[in-house]
Design a protein around this motif. Structure first.
Motif, PDB file in Angstrom:
ATOM      1  N   SER A 178       1.069  -8.408   3.778  1.00  0.00           N
ATOM      2  CA  SER A 178      -0.154  -8.681   3.023  1.00  0.00           C
ATOM      3  C   SER A 178      -0.240 -10.083   2.449  1.00  0.00           C
ATOM      4  O   SER A 178      -1.335 -10.545   2.100  1.00  0.00           O
ATOM      5  CB  SER A 178      -0.301  -7.665   1.874  1.00  0.00           C
ATOM      6  N   ALA A 210      -7.289  -7.110  -1.653  1.00  0.00           N
ATOM      7  CA  ALA A 210      -7.474  -5.993  -2.582  1.00  0.00           C
ATOM      8  C   ALA A 210      -7.636  -4.671  -1.827  1.00  0.00           C
ATOM      9  O   ALA A 210      -7.057  -3.647  -2.210  1.00  0.00           O
ATOM     10  CB  ALA A 210      -8.697  -6.256  -3.468  1.00  0.00           C
ATOM     11  N   LEU A 211      -8.408  -4.691  -0.738  1.00  0.00           N
ATOM     12  CA  LEU A 211      -8.607  -3.465   0.040  1.00  0.00           C
ATOM     13  C   LEU A 211      -7.322  -3.013   0.715  1.00  0.00           C
ATOM     14  O   LEU A 211      -6.988  -1.821   0.714  1.00  0.00           O
ATOM     15  CB  LEU A 211      -9.682  -3.697   1.105  1.00  0.00           C
ATOM     16  N   LYS A 225      -4.228  -3.631  -0.118  1.00  0.00           N
ATOM     17  CA  LYS A 225      -3.247  -3.164  -1.096  1.00  0.00           C
ATOM     18  C   LYS A 225      -3.626  -1.817  -1.706  1.00  0.00           C
ATOM     19  O   LYS A 225      -2.769  -0.989  -2.022  1.00  0.00           O
ATOM     20  CB  LYS A 225      -3.087  -4.206  -2.212  1.00  0.00           C
ATOM     21  N   SER A 226      -4.932  -1.581  -1.893  1.00  0.00           N
ATOM     22  CA  SER A 226      -5.373  -0.344  -2.551  1.00  0.00           C
ATOM     23  C   SER A 226      -5.568   0.808  -1.575  1.00  0.00           C
ATOM     24  O   SER A 226      -5.686   1.960  -2.006  1.00  0.00           O
ATOM     25  CB  SER A 226      -6.678  -0.601  -3.309  1.00  0.00           C
ATOM     26  N   LEU A 283      -2.953   3.538  -1.825  1.00  0.00           N
ATOM     27  CA  LEU A 283      -3.030   4.207  -3.130  1.00  0.00           C
ATOM     28  C   LEU A 283      -4.167   5.229  -3.146  1.00  0.00           C
ATOM     29  O   LEU A 283      -4.002   6.349  -3.625  1.00  0.00           O
ATOM     30  CB  LEU A 283      -3.242   3.163  -4.231  1.00  0.00           C
ATOM     31  N   VAL A 284      -5.313   4.839  -2.606  1.00  0.00           N
ATOM     32  CA  VAL A 284      -6.463   5.747  -2.554  1.00  0.00           C
ATOM     33  C   VAL A 284      -6.181   6.925  -1.621  1.00  0.00           C
ATOM     34  O   VAL A 284      -6.502   8.077  -1.936  1.00  0.00           O
ATOM     35  CB  VAL A 284      -7.717   4.981  -2.086  1.00  0.00           C
TER      36      VAL A 284
END
Length: 509
Positions: A85, A449-450, A452-453, A456-457
């Motif tokens: 990333s 941001a997308l 990395k998240s 998690l989502v």
């Protein structure tokens, strides 16, 4: 759809100048008779090839390093995540630097400058003896990619004629896809260090070819280097082409502007409106989910029930991506930008909705997979209800592959290449360098941001939730395209900029 660009009134709009060229001259100016503009474009977009190559470099390298016997190079899950990333952070920094370099050095020299961090990054990864060298090399190649992503579309749009600007504007995306596919192919043959060495080749060829290419005539004129600009335009159009009308149009447009955009000018609608459109297009493009889907493509297939092996699925999707960009390059100057954007978003909406529904209600894979566990998808609840286990012969399990192919096809034929092309077309000349860098910065910060998240989502709510979110963004992009995005097919950059200067509301239809 092009009606608002015709017959616009006002002293600043010069669609039909008093000294318009004769039909013969217009043909000579617009026709792609001189192959030098294609050579200059090819030299520049080699930077995009290197960008696509570097973007997916980690795909075959991370599995190899996770099983490395060298304790200094063996990657943990956290290190592997950062190794993958950190490229997006480097690209964001490259976009930030382009805000200065694009206007300070010019388009061509900025592209050539990107070869320095790119070559250094590959050298660091090829000779890495510790994780810090891998991380720094990855960051430097990302920086080079972000810089070229901001500079190359601007350079290509400024040297191309309106008749071929759509096709040439798709070549950056085309070369980036080809670079990624080349990495996948070489990854089957070469060890990871030699993959980094091979990445140096396109960089060296790019800087060698670009040293013989001219700078952008528009940039040269904006710096008062009229003689160089005339010589550059004559080289690009050919010795037999009458360039006086085109040169006069560019010169007149530049004379109406100051060299640099002031804060007072930035508050003018003809300045901030195209910049805002370009920024929102880059933001929406990333929110559609292209980066996390590409980054986690194989793990996504492994976390769903598929008929074919996930590696085969990923390769098929890559080939579809290349084919779709070729379609966009061939049709962009025929169908128009807005038509392809509408078709693209509609296809992606249907694909994301299908993937979300399949993951939520469809069959589960028969057995968990090690790669799936590595990426953190092993605990993904694929639905709120009990789902049947898939059997290898169930053709229903082809649905994820077909839907993903449709998503990639939709993106590659519209929102992928056209977003970059429109950015370089609609941005005003005096803000083009800064604004293009800002667009790249916003794009890659959103991508980081997308990416990395995403996991998690997925682990918190399920794999279907991101797909439903991406589908909603595709719907929003349809509304945005209809209300805000202009049709620029067949118009010169000066005509597009003059139209924004009129401030006519009918332009946004």
């Amino acid at each position: 759809m092009q009606e608002p660009l015709l017959g616009a009134e006002g002293p600043d709009y010069d669609t039909f100048p008093e000294k318009s060229p004769s039909p013969g001259e217009r043909t000579r100016v617009g026709a792609p008779q001189n192959k030098r503009v294609f050579l200059a474009t090819f030299a520049a977009v080699l930077g995009n090839f290197s960008f696509g190559y570097a973007l997916v470099y980690t795909s075959p390298v991370i599995p190899a390093l996770e099983h490395s016997l060298d304790p200094d190079l063996s990657l943990t899950k956290t290190q592997a995540s950062w190794f993958g990333s950190v490229f997006t952070l480097g690209a964001a920094a490259g976009g930030l630097s382009a805000m200065v370099l694009n206007d300070l050095l010019g388009r061509k020299l900025s592209i050539m400058f990107s070869a320095v961090p790119s070559a250094a990054g590959y050298a660091l990864m090829a000779g890495a003896h510790g994780f810090w060298m891998l991380l720094l090399g990855r960051t430097l190649t990302g920086f080079a990619g972000g810089l070229t992503a901001a500079c190359i579309p601007v350079y290509v749009s400024e040297i191309a004629t309106p008749s071929v600007r759509g096709a040439l504007g798709a070549t950056p995306q085309l070369m980036a896809v080809f670079g990624s596919l080349s990495l996948y192919a070489l990854g089957l043959l070469l060890p990871w260090r030699w993959l980094a060495v091979a990445g140096e080749g396109p960089v060296l060829i790019m800087i060698l070819l670009l040293s013989f290419m001219p700078n952008s005539p528009r940039f040269l004129l904006s710096r008062g280097r009229d003689t160089e600009a005339l010589r550059a335009l004559a080289w690009l159009r050919g010795a037999d082409t009458d360039i006086r009308w085109e040169f006069q149009q560019i010169e007149d447009n530049i004379r109406r502007q100051s060299t640099h955009m002031s804060w007072a000018e930035a508050r003018n609608p003809h300045m901030y409106r195209p910049i805002l459109i370009a920024l929102l297009m880059r933001f929406l493009q990333q929110l559609m989910g292209i980066t996390p889907i590409l980054v986690y493509l194989q793990p996504i297939f492994e976390s769903t029930a598929v008929l074919l092996p996930p590696k085969d699925d990923a390769a098929i999707v890559g080939a579809v991506r290349l084919f779709s960009v070729l379609i966009a390059a061939l049709t962009m100057d025929l169908a128009g930008r807005k038509v392809l954007l509408f078709i693209s978003a509609t296809i992606m909406f249907a694909a994301n909705l299908t993937l979300g529904l399949y993951v939520h209600f469809g069959p589960k894979p028969l057995t968990p997979n090690s790669t799936m566990s590595t990426m953190g998808l092993q605990s993904v609840p694929l639905g709120g209800t009990e789902q049947p286990l898939a059997t290898p012969s169930s053709y229903l399990t082809l649905l994820p592959l077909v839907a993903t192919m449709l998503f990639i096809m939709g993106y590659a034929m519209g929102w992928g290449p056209i977003t970059w092309l429109l950015m370089s077309e609609i941005l005003p000349l005096q803000a083009r360098g800064v604004a293009s860098g800002l667009c790249v910065l916003v794009s890659w910060l959103t991508a980081f941001a997308l990416t990395k998240s995403f996991l998690l989502v997925v682990n918190a709510f399920g794999l279907h939730v991101p797909f439903f979110f991406f589908a909603a963004i595709c719907l929003a992009s349809l509304v945005f395209t209809g209300c805000w995005v202009p049709e620029t097919k067949g118009r010169s950059l000066e005509q597009i900029e003059s139209f924004f200067r009129t401030g006519r509301r009918s332009f946004l239809h």
